[in-house]
Design a protein around this motif. Structure first.
Motif, PDB file in Angstrom:
ATOM      1  N   SER A 280     -39.067 -23.742 -14.680  1.00 20.69           N
ATOM      2  CA  SER A 280     -38.011 -24.144 -13.753  1.00 20.69           C
ATOM      3  C   SER A 280     -38.547 -25.271 -12.866  1.00 20.69           C
ATOM      4  O   SER A 280     -39.578 -25.090 -12.201  1.00 20.69           O
TER       5      SER A 280
ATOM      6  N   ASP B 148     -49.063 -13.739 -16.976  1.00 23.56           N
ATOM      7  CA  ASP B 148     -47.807 -14.484 -16.799  1.00 23.56           C
ATOM      8  C   ASP B 148     -47.780 -15.602 -17.834  1.00 23.56           C
ATOM      9  O   ASP B 148     -48.813 -16.228 -18.101  1.00 23.56           O
TER      10      ASP B 148
ATOM     11  N   GLN C 233     -50.429 -18.435 -18.624  1.00 24.27           N
ATOM     12  CA  GLN C 233     -49.370 -19.475 -18.553  1.00 24.27           C
ATOM     13  C   GLN C 233     -49.043 -20.091 -19.909  1.00 24.27           C
ATOM     14  O   GLN C 233     -47.884 -20.264 -20.228  1.00 24.27           O
TER      15      GLN C 233
HETATM   16  N1  5AD Z   1     -41.244 -22.161 -13.456  1.00 18.23           N
HETATM   17  C1  5AD Z   1     -41.439 -21.000 -14.132  1.00 18.23           C
HETATM   18  N2  5AD Z   1     -42.362 -20.103 -13.785  1.00 18.23           N
HETATM   19  C2  5AD Z   1     -43.139 -20.373 -12.704  1.00 18.23           C
HETATM   20  N3  5AD Z   1     -44.138 -19.683 -12.132  1.00 18.23           N
HETATM   21  C3  5AD Z   1     -44.588 -20.387 -11.073  1.00 18.23           C
HETATM   22  N4  5AD Z   1     -43.897 -21.533 -10.941  1.00 18.23           N
HETATM   23  C4  5AD Z   1     -42.986 -21.540 -11.956  1.00 18.23           C
HETATM   24  C5  5AD Z   1     -41.994 -22.473 -12.376  1.00 18.23           C
HETATM   25  N5  5AD Z   1     -41.801 -23.621 -11.737  1.00 18.23           N
HETATM   26  C6  5AD Z   1     -44.633 -18.410 -12.655  1.00 18.23           C
HETATM   27  C7  5AD Z   1     -46.096 -18.515 -13.082  1.00 18.23           C
HETATM   28  C8  5AD Z   1     -46.816 -17.750 -12.008  1.00 18.23           C
HETATM   29  C9  5AD Z   1     -45.775 -16.698 -11.635  1.00 18.23           C
HETATM   30  C10 5AD Z   1     -45.977 -16.069 -10.312  1.00 18.23           C
HETATM   31  O1  5AD Z   1     -44.567 -17.438 -11.636  1.00 18.23           O
HETATM   32  O2  5AD Z   1     -46.230 -17.882 -14.337  1.00 18.23           O
HETATM   33  O3  5AD Z   1     -48.009 -17.152 -12.461  1.00 18.23           O
END
Ligand code: 5AD
Ligand code: SF4
Length: 431
Positions: free
Chosen positions: A328, A294, A256
């Motif tokens: 997001s 991710d 992340q």
């Molecule tokens: N905004 C952007 N990416 C997100 N993820 C989860 N929620 C959000 C968000 N609000 C991404 C994370 C997670 C993947 C499945 O989606 O990186 O690991």
């Protein structure tokens, strides 16, 4: 003539597999598969709300259904999945042409679809979800998804999933063993165990124990799993991965952010150095393991310095591949309420920098495989070249080979002859 159903699936593997369950139930109710919404008596949207973009995609598809519904008023439209769970009956406000709303924990209610008592909105929590077995109509005869747990308890501050999928519940291990044995008997070659955080699976065994038992059953040559949370990746799991011949040498381990400050505000419960330690244990104990991740660009309050920590992390770790997204804001989540949201243009610039850097790393990693021999499981014809077949290595890299060489479902050894950005090319070797 019998009725037919069309399911449009958005989002992750969990949704793809939920759609296989919906298809299984509908088949038992006498529905056949329709080729398009225009031919269907029942249209189901299995939706995703992980980011705003996914939601927008669904709403524009749903908008297109308005005229079809006018032409064919007897056609029923169901909204299922994460947006259904999140919005409940509000869906009707956005879209009065929708007939039913089925949340993530109520797929089983579809068995009453033809009854006059079928509920218009079913979004209640289902405490029996993990013990209720549903029929599954799988899309593929070689690779299968298997749910091992439902929901998530982690409440990462950006993530809507704990609100759309509810609390964690593990499926009883004996149900999983029975399903895997049946798949092995039916000739399946690969299974992927599914859960929001499979590392916290717990029934009469933990996750490493589950893997040991599944490996011991035999019959399935490749076991994969998604997704792992770094905070729950134990030494025992790393040991199990290194010891068990059927467990593939790949892990998807979402980082992340490379900034520990951001990770804290994300409520991830590990620091960057904790994460690095796990990577070094994985690489030490499982030589050749592929690690993917991710990344979120532009989390609220992310400074240039934080972003550069992520850039540095990508250079240092050299992932085999990444999925990167602009942050997001999502309903119900803590991060959406935070101050200092990052400007859209800054998020885009950061995301581009991340993706460009990783493209170079992925290419280098792929190049290093040229000349090596890899075991691949052939998945079928290449989507871009009908003269080729595609398969995956145990480390989950896509390889194409000439069609005459093999067939879907075969496990073969290939020498990698060429690398591209997103795939490899190979030729069969006599093993
Ligand atoms: N905004 C952007 N990416 C997100 N993820 C989860 N929620 C959000 C968000 N609000 C991404 C994370 C997670 C993947 C499945 O989606 O990186 O690991
Ligand atoms: Fe979302 Fe975090 Fe749960 Fe993954 S672990 S589903 S990112 S809350």
């Amino acid at each position: 003539m019998g009725k037919s159903a069309y399911i449009h699936t958005f989002g992750c593997q969990m949704n793809v597999h939920d759609s296989e369950k919906m298809t299984g139930i509908l088949e038992e109710q006498g529905y056949s598969r329709a080729n398009s919404p225009a031919d269907a008596d029942l249209v189901i949207f299995n939706t995703c709300s992980i980011r705003q973009k996914a939601e927008q995609k669904f709403y524009s598809e749903l908008g297109r259904m308005k005229s079809l519904k006018k032409k064919r008023p007897l056609m029923k439209i169901v909204v299922a999945g994460c947006i259904a769970q999140q919005e409940g009956k509000n869906i009707f406000k956005h879209a009065p042409h929708v007939d039913f709303v089925i949340g993530t924990q109520n797929i089983h209610t579809l068995k009453n679809i033809s009854s006059s008592t079928f509920e218009r909105v079913a979004v209640q929590a289902n405490p029996d979800i993990a013990t209720t077995e549903l029929p599954i109509k799988r899309n593929d005869g070689i690779r299968a998804w298997i749910t091992i747990m439902y929901g998530c308890d982690n409440f990462c501050s950006y993530c809507v999933v704990p609100y759309t999928r509810g609390r964690e519940q593990s499926r009883p291990s004996e149900h999983i063993y029975a399903e895997v044995s049946e798949l092995a008997g039916n000739g399946y070659k690969e299974i992927t165990l599914l859960g929001q955080n499979v590392n916290s699976y717990f029934s009469d065994t933990d996750f490493p124990g589950l893997l040991r038992k599944l490996d011991g059953l035999g019959g399935i040559g490749r076991i994969r799993f998604v997704t792992s949370h770094p905070k729950d990746l134990s030494d025992d799991l790393i040991r199990a991965m290194s010891e068990l011949p059927s467990v593939c040498s790949h892990i998807h381990l979402p980082l992340q952010s490379g900034s520990s400050t951001v990770l804290r505000r994300m409520n991830r419960k590990y620091s960057f150095s904790d994460y690095l330690n796990k990577i070094s244990c994985l690489r030490k104990q499982i030589p050749g393991i592929a690690i993917t991740t991710d990344i979120i660009a532009g989390f609220p309050g992310e400074t240039d310095r934080d972003h550069h920590r992520t850039i540095h992390a990508l250079k240092q770790i050299e992932f085999d591949g990444i999925f990167a997204f602009k942050y997001s804001p999502r309903p119900f989540t803590k991060a959406a309420e935070m101050n200092s949201h990052v400007e859209e243009s800054v998020k885009s610039d950061r995301l581009n920098e991340i993706l460009t850097l990783q493209d170079g790393i992925t290419l280098q990693k792929n190049k290093a495989l040229v000349g090596t021999v890899q075991e691949i499981l052939i998945e079928g014809e290449s989507e871009t070249d009908s003269e080729k077949l595609t398969g995956r290595t145990r480390s989950n890299k896509i390889v194409t080979i000439p069609k005459a060489c093999s067939r879907k479902g075969a496990v073969v050894c290939v020498e990698i002859t060429r690398s591209r950005k997103h795939s490899l090319e190979g030729t069969l070797v006599n093993s």
